[in-house]
Scaffold this active site. Structure first.
Site, PDB file in Angstrom:
ATOM      1  N   SER A   1       0.824  -1.197   0.000  1.00 15.32           N
ATOM      2  CA  SER A   1       0.000   0.000   0.000  1.00 15.32           C
ATOM      3  C   SER A   1       0.870   1.264   0.000  1.00 15.32           C
ATOM      4  CB  SER A   1      -0.967  -0.037   1.190  1.00 15.32           C
ATOM      5  OG  SER A   1      -1.972   0.929   1.069  1.00 15.32           O
TER       6      SER A   1
ATOM      7  N   HIS B   1      -8.373  -4.773  -0.254  1.00 16.35           N
ATOM      8  CA  HIS B   1      -7.117  -4.125   0.111  1.00 16.35           C
ATOM      9  C   HIS B   1      -6.632  -4.662   1.461  1.00 16.35           C
ATOM     10  CE1 HIS B   1      -4.244  -0.756  -0.001  1.00 16.35           C
ATOM     11  NE2 HIS B   1      -4.399  -0.704   1.311  1.00 16.35           N
TER      12      HIS B   1
ATOM     13  N   ASP C   1     -10.260  -3.848  -4.387  1.00  8.99           N
ATOM     14  CA  ASP C   1      -9.531  -2.742  -3.774  1.00  8.99           C
ATOM     15  C   ASP C   1      -9.763  -1.465  -4.575  1.00  8.99           C
ATOM     16  OD1 ASP C   1      -7.624  -1.026  -2.689  1.00  8.99           O
ATOM     17  OD2 ASP C   1      -5.928  -2.365  -3.038  1.00  8.99           O
TER      18      ASP C   1
END
Length: 326
Positions: A171, A294, A264
């Site tokens: 991320s 995610h 996501d």
């Protein structure tokens, strides 16, 4: 209202529980942010079945790296116990944790980092970079670059081959890993052999179609993305490659693995970055994991994708770091 459609029943139950227990970043007070950063997850059963176990075959030590402004960047260092102290030809993986540049801590990545150390056969160094909004962009990037370049000169300290190095992150941490790869390339160094990017944030302009498609997804929503961005990049220089690596020069970068989550909102940040890397002649492997949201790498026990993503991640790191496939 968050949407939980498309996931398996087990994944749905797990992420719904996670969502209920967390305060969204857009609703957090300053005190709640600090409390969230300091929270560490239990590593005993049954929690380890969800979050992954901390591999006892890996030793954990600590260090610091100097930042350009005099700050000492904390490091969490993982070394497999099976690798003897006299064995110094092992590679190094530098890891950057996720959390939107605002949240997260290195301790909660012990399950993943010990797994990488043990299965790749490498020294893993997790960088505890400074967080926003107290330290907005580009502080996290500077810490990531400074720590990585310092580590590359520390083969003796690490008892490893620090010029056989990979950068990895998830991320926001994958964003930092991608930026570090570009900055090191720009400096003329070739010691980063691989970049492993787990559901990376690559475009802070929010131009990816998946942000609208999955605006109300579990774990991460469009509203949370906007809050993270406001904390991290208040100057709104979103096309700066130090914040959005998609806008950087990509030729000559090390080979990449890009893993995305199909449910996501920033899925297309990863797919677009992989496509741009390939167009620039960079060897790139892209895998989109279906029916997961995610953050799925942080709770590998709740879907089949958890084991598959780890196998792929370890295999690609081993291949590009010059190690035989296990």
């Amino acid at each position: 209202m968050r949407r939980y459609r498309g996931m398996s029943p087990t994944t749905t139950a797990a992420v719904a529980l996670i969502d209920r227990l967390r305060v969204p970043v857009e609703d957090m007070s300053e005190q709640q942010r600090h409390e969230a950063r300091a929270t560490t997850y239990p590593t005993r059963k049954p929690f380890s079945a969800l979050l992954g176990r901390v591999d006892p075959a890996v030793g954990i030590t600590f260090g610091t790296a100097p930042a350009r402004d005099g700050y000492e960047i904390p490091l969490r260092i993982y070394r497999p116990r099976a690798i003897r102290d006299v064995q110094t030809d092992v590679p190094v993986i530098v890891y950057f944790h996720g959390g939107g540049w605002v949240l997260g801590n290195v301790v909660n990545y012990d399950p993943l980092c010990t797994h990488l150390a043990a299965e790749v056969g490498a020294v893993v160094v997790s960088v505890d970079y400074r967080l926003a909004p107290e330290h907005p962009s580009p502080t996290a990037v500077h810490d990531a670059v400074d720590a990585t370049t310092w580590l590359a000169a520390q083969s003796d300290v690490l008892r490893a081959d620090a010029h056989r190095l990979a950068v990895c992150g998830d991320s926001a941490g994958a964003n930092l890993a991608a930026v570090v790869a570009q900055v090191v390339r720009d400096g003329g160094s070739g010691w980063i052999r691989h970049q492993a990017l787990l559901y990376p944030a690559t475009d802070l302009t929010m131009a990816s179609p998946s942000i609208e498609e999955h605006a109300h997804a579990p774990i991460l929503t469009r509203t949370s993305i906007l809050a993270f961005r406001e904390h991290y990049a208040p100057k709104r220089d979103y096309e700066n490659p130090l914040m959005s690596p998609l806008f950087g020069t990509l030729e000559g970068l090390p080979p990449a693995l890009v893993q995305t989550a199909d449910l996501d909102p920033i899925r297309d940040d990863g797919t677009r970055y992989a496509a741009a890397l390939r167009s620039a002649g960079v060897e790139t492997r892209l895998t989109n994991y279906l029916r997961v949201p995610h953050g799925f790498a942080s709770f590998p026990g709740v879907s089949a994708a958890g084991a598959q993503h780890r196998w792929e991640l370890v295999s690609e790191l081993r291949r590009h770091l010059g190690l035989a496939l296990a």
